[in-house]
Scaffold this motif. Sequence first.
Motif, PDB file in Angstrom:
ATOM      1  N   TRP A   8       0.857  -1.205   0.000  1.00  7.23           N
ATOM      2  CA  TRP A   8       0.000   0.000   0.000  1.00  7.23           C
ATOM      3  C   TRP A   8       0.885   1.245   0.000  1.00  7.23           C
ATOM      4  O   TRP A   8       0.683   2.172  -0.757  1.00  7.23           O
ATOM      5  CB  TRP A   8      -0.916  -0.002   1.239  1.00  7.23           C
ATOM      6  N   ARG A   9       1.909   1.213   0.880  1.00  5.05           N
ATOM      7  CA  ARG A   9       2.757   2.410   1.008  1.00  5.05           C
ATOM      8  C   ARG A   9       3.576   2.631  -0.272  1.00  5.05           C
ATOM      9  O   ARG A   9       3.720   3.756  -0.738  1.00  5.05           O
ATOM     10  CB  ARG A   9       3.684   2.263   2.217  1.00  5.05           C
ATOM     11  N   ILE A  10       4.072   1.547  -0.851  1.00  7.10           N
ATOM     12  CA  ILE A  10       4.870   1.693  -2.084  1.00  7.10           C
ATOM     13  C   ILE A  10       4.010   2.297  -3.195  1.00  7.10           C
ATOM     14  O   ILE A  10       4.447   3.160  -3.950  1.00  7.10           O
ATOM     15  CB  ILE A  10       5.463   0.323  -2.518  1.00  7.10           C
ATOM     16  N   LYS A  11       2.734   1.847  -3.247  1.00 10.93           N
ATOM     17  CA  LYS A  11       1.825   2.375  -4.283  1.00 10.93           C
ATOM     18  C   LYS A  11       1.636   3.888  -4.161  1.00 10.93           C
ATOM     19  O   LYS A  11       1.423   4.588  -5.146  1.00 10.93           O
ATOM     20  CB  LYS A  11       0.453   1.686  -4.175  1.00 10.93           C
ATOM     21  N   GLN A  12       1.755   4.398  -2.942  1.00  9.28           N
ATOM     22  CA  GLN A  12       1.570   5.846  -2.735  1.00  9.28           C
ATOM     23  C   GLN A  12       2.776   6.646  -3.211  1.00  9.28           C
ATOM     24  O   GLN A  12       2.673   7.840  -3.453  1.00  9.28           O
ATOM     25  CB  GLN A  12       1.348   6.169  -1.241  1.00  9.28           C
ATOM     26  N   TRP A  13       3.952   5.963  -3.311  1.00  7.92           N
ATOM     27  CA  TRP A  13       5.173   6.720  -3.605  1.00  7.92           C
ATOM     28  C   TRP A  13       5.092   7.460  -4.933  1.00  7.92           C
ATOM     29  O   TRP A  13       5.667   8.509  -5.098  1.00  7.92           O
ATOM     30  CB  TRP A  13       6.409   5.801  -3.576  1.00  7.92           C
ATOM     31  N   ASN A  14       4.389   6.869  -5.925  1.00  4.22           N
ATOM     32  CA  ASN A  14       4.336   7.573  -7.216  1.00  4.22           C
ATOM     33  C   ASN A  14       3.462   8.824  -7.158  1.00  4.22           C
ATOM     34  O   ASN A  14       3.379   9.574  -8.104  1.00  4.22           O
ATOM     35  CB  ASN A  14       3.931   6.636  -8.366  1.00  4.22           C
ATOM     36  N   GLN A  15       2.815   9.021  -6.015  1.00  5.19           N
ATOM     37  CA  GLN A  15       2.020  10.248  -5.837  1.00  5.19           C
ATOM     38  C   GLN A  15       2.856  11.354  -5.182  1.00  5.19           C
ATOM     39  O   GLN A  15       2.413  12.490  -5.098  1.00  5.19           O
ATOM     40  CB  GLN A  15       0.827   9.968  -4.908  1.00  5.19           C
ATOM     41  N   TYR A  16       4.057  10.975  -4.654  1.00  7.53           N
ATOM     42  CA  TYR A  16       4.888  11.981  -3.978  1.00  7.53           C
ATOM     43  C   TYR A  16       5.314  13.026  -4.994  1.00  7.53           C
ATOM     44  O   TYR A  16       5.581  12.731  -6.142  1.00  7.53           O
ATOM     45  CB  TYR A  16       6.127  11.313  -3.355  1.00  7.53           C
ATOM     46  N   TRP A  17       5.417  14.241  -4.570  1.00  5.48           N
ATOM     47  CA  TRP A  17       5.820  15.359  -5.417  1.00  5.48           C
ATOM     48  C   TRP A  17       4.763  15.736  -6.423  1.00  5.48           C
ATOM     49  O   TRP A  17       5.052  16.387  -7.423  1.00  5.48           O
ATOM     50  CB  TRP A  17       7.176  15.128  -6.105  1.00  5.48           C
ATOM     51  N   LYS A  18       3.510  15.291  -6.225  1.00  2.15           N
ATOM     52  CA  LYS A  18       2.453  15.837  -7.075  1.00  2.15           C
ATOM     53  C   LYS A  18       2.189  17.270  -6.614  1.00  2.15           C
ATOM     54  O   LYS A  18       2.700  17.707  -5.564  1.00  2.15           O
ATOM     55  CB  LYS A  18       1.189  14.979  -7.011  1.00  2.15           C
ATOM     56  N   SER A 215      -6.400  34.303   9.781  1.00  2.00           N
ATOM     57  CA  SER A 215      -7.125  34.050   8.541  1.00  2.00           C
ATOM     58  C   SER A 215      -6.110  34.069   7.397  1.00  2.00           C
ATOM     59  O   SER A 215      -5.281  34.976   7.328  1.00  2.00           O
ATOM     60  CB  SER A 215      -8.173  35.155   8.367  1.00  2.00           C
ATOM     61  N   GLY A 216      -6.135  33.048   6.558  1.00  2.00           N
ATOM     62  CA  GLY A 216      -5.142  32.947   5.480  1.00  2.00           C
ATOM     63  C   GLY A 216      -3.884  32.205   5.903  1.00  2.00           C
ATOM     64  O   GLY A 216      -2.982  31.994   5.093  1.00  2.00           O
ATOM     65  N   GLY A 217      -3.807  31.781   7.190  1.00  2.00           N
ATOM     66  CA  GLY A 217      -2.642  31.011   7.653  1.00  2.00           C
ATOM     67  C   GLY A 217      -2.604  29.628   7.004  1.00  2.00           C
ATOM     68  O   GLY A 217      -3.630  29.119   6.547  1.00  2.00           O
ATOM     69  N   TRP A 218      -1.409  29.068   6.973  1.00  2.00           N
ATOM     70  CA  TRP A 218      -1.241  27.756   6.326  1.00  2.00           C
ATOM     71  C   TRP A 218      -0.995  26.678   7.376  1.00  2.00           C
ATOM     72  O   TRP A 218      -0.103  26.819   8.217  1.00  2.00           O
ATOM     73  CB  TRP A 218      -0.039  27.777   5.373  1.00  2.00           C
ATOM     74  N   MET A 219      -1.803  25.601   7.298  1.00  2.00           N
ATOM     75  CA  MET A 219      -1.592  24.431   8.150  1.00  2.00           C
ATOM     76  C   MET A 219      -0.991  23.341   7.256  1.00  2.00           C
ATOM     77  O   MET A 219      -1.645  22.872   6.326  1.00  2.00           O
ATOM     78  CB  MET A 219      -2.930  23.969   8.744  1.00  2.00           C
ATOM     79  N   VAL A 220       0.251  22.963   7.552  1.00  2.00           N
ATOM     80  CA  VAL A 220       0.959  21.971   6.720  1.00  2.00           C
ATOM     81  C   VAL A 220       0.887  20.628   7.435  1.00  2.00           C
ATOM     82  O   VAL A 220       1.273  20.519   8.609  1.00  2.00           O
ATOM     83  CB  VAL A 220       2.443  22.387   6.524  1.00  2.00           C
ATOM     84  N   LEU A 221       0.385  19.621   6.736  1.00  2.00           N
ATOM     85  CA  LEU A 221       0.310  18.267   7.323  1.00  2.00           C
ATOM     86  C   LEU A 221       1.328  17.387   6.621  1.00  2.00           C
ATOM     87  O   LEU A 221       1.347  17.325   5.379  1.00  2.00           O
ATOM     88  CB  LEU A 221      -1.079  17.666   7.095  1.00  2.00           C
ATOM     89  N   ASP A 222       2.174  16.720   7.413  1.00  2.00           N
ATOM     90  CA  ASP A 222       3.159  15.833   6.793  1.00  2.00           C
ATOM     91  C   ASP A 222       2.595  14.418   6.703  1.00  2.00           C
ATOM     92  O   ASP A 222       1.690  14.050   7.442  1.00  2.00           O
ATOM     93  CB  ASP A 222       4.457  15.831   7.620  1.00  2.00           C
ATOM     94  N   VAL A 247      -3.641  22.660  -1.085  1.00  2.00           N
ATOM     95  CA  VAL A 247      -2.783  22.117  -2.142  1.00  2.00           C
ATOM     96  C   VAL A 247      -2.236  20.781  -1.655  1.00  2.00           C
ATOM     97  O   VAL A 247      -1.789  20.657  -0.525  1.00  2.00           O
ATOM     98  CB  VAL A 247      -1.665  23.115  -2.564  1.00  2.00           C
ATOM     99  N   ASP A 248      -2.315  19.803  -2.545  1.00  2.00           N
ATOM    100  CA  ASP A 248      -1.820  18.458  -2.251  1.00  2.00           C
ATOM    101  C   ASP A 248      -0.440  18.314  -2.889  1.00  2.00           C
ATOM    102  O   ASP A 248      -0.313  18.308  -4.117  1.00  2.00           O
ATOM    103  CB  ASP A 248      -2.820  17.443  -2.846  1.00  2.00           C
ATOM    104  N   LEU A 249       0.590  18.247  -2.026  1.00  2.00           N
ATOM    105  CA  LEU A 249       1.966  18.147  -2.538  1.00  2.00           C
ATOM    106  C   LEU A 249       2.488  16.710  -2.458  1.00  2.00           C
ATOM    107  O   LEU A 249       3.694  16.481  -2.485  1.00  2.00           O
ATOM    108  CB  LEU A 249       2.879  19.089  -1.751  1.00  2.00           C
ATOM    109  N   GLY A 250       1.589  15.752  -2.348  1.00  2.00           N
ATOM    110  CA  GLY A 250       1.990  14.342  -2.349  1.00  2.00           C
ATOM    111  C   GLY A 250       2.275  13.845  -0.953  1.00  2.00           C
ATOM    112  O   GLY A 250       1.429  13.234  -0.311  1.00  2.00           O
ATOM    113  N   LYS A 251       3.491  14.096  -0.471  1.00  2.00           N
ATOM    114  CA  LYS A 251       3.817  13.666   0.897  1.00  2.00           C
ATOM    115  C   LYS A 251       3.170  14.612   1.907  1.00  2.00           C
ATOM    116  O   LYS A 251       2.676  14.190   2.946  1.00  2.00           O
ATOM    117  CB  LYS A 251       5.331  13.664   1.073  1.00  2.00           C
ATOM    118  N   MET A 252       3.200  15.903   1.585  1.00  5.13           N
ATOM    119  CA  MET A 252       2.607  16.909   2.478  1.00  5.13           C
ATOM    120  C   MET A 252       1.363  17.512   1.845  1.00  5.13           C
ATOM    121  O   MET A 252       1.236  17.529   0.620  1.00  5.13           O
ATOM    122  CB  MET A 252       3.584  18.072   2.702  1.00  5.13           C
TER     123      MET A 252
END
Length: 258
Positions: A8-18, A215-222, A247-252
């Motif tokens: 499952w985790r390996i399958k997610q790797w190709n989504q990293y850096w989207k 308002s307008g602050g960014w919450m970054v989830l790793d 914004v979906d950055l893949g890992k974050m």
Amino acid sequence: MSLSALFWRIKQWNQYWKCEFSAGWDVSDQEQIRAARTFAVHGAAVQPVQKHTQTILESDSEVLEVLDFGAVSGMSPQLGSNAGVVRSVQVKTMISRTASSEKWGRLLLRLAQLKSGKVNLELGTNLGIGLRYLVTGSHFQNQWISIEGDPNTANLARNAFSDAQQVTLITGRFSDVLPQVLEENHDFGLVFIDGHHDGFATQKYADDIFGNMKSGGWMVLDDIRWSPSMKQAWEQLVTRPWVDRWVDLGKMGILVVK
Ligand SMILES: C[S@@+](CC[C@H](N)C(=O)[O-])C[C@H]1O[C@@H](n2cnc3c(N)ncnc32)[C@H](O)[C@@H]1O
């Protein structure tokens, strides 16, 4: 970790850096985030982080007994045991496996340049390596509060930050110490949630914190693709009424607060 969990985790790797934006972003913000990604991938080593890592490696502790309150494999819903789990870990291994890597660290540095406010918050200090990137990217007067559950890890980070007046390190389990941090601090510009790694707990921390953000602050989830429960947490959080855009950055992933 079971084989199916590993697949499952390996399958997610190709989504990293989207880099997928929700509606509502203006073009210049999108360009800044794309430029931050380019800097993260192709940028050079960051000197204050190298110095920080060196300080950690020069400490007397080669092996630490750590009290881990996080999700162990992340493959089943887990709110974290009350008592935590004690294990021995080499500091070198912690640097390579648990701390932010150079690339993602450089992304944090750029996000801090773009969005850190007068007060900012990190959940999950670990050895302070991600925090060092965040502090390096922030204006020198901007304050960072960071929480770490394991006292031995927190001590190493505290030692490496003895030069940094803008950093306040708090030791304790998030669920124990976060309420007081939120009582005493408001208007966070940037929040980085990088501990526990359980989807239910992550949603709770995000829901508890957003009201203390500008308002307008960014919450970054790793690690939004670290486990099915973290992925589900991200999918649920983007639909919260307090989220303006994401914004979906893949890992974050980044949630912009209304
Ligand atoms: C992935 S590491 C953080 C890495 C760090 N943010 C960086 O960028 O280098 C997660 C940290 O969160 C801490 N942690 C996990 N669950 C926690 C909890 N429930 N309360 C407090 N600390 C916790 C762990 O001890 C660990 O040091």
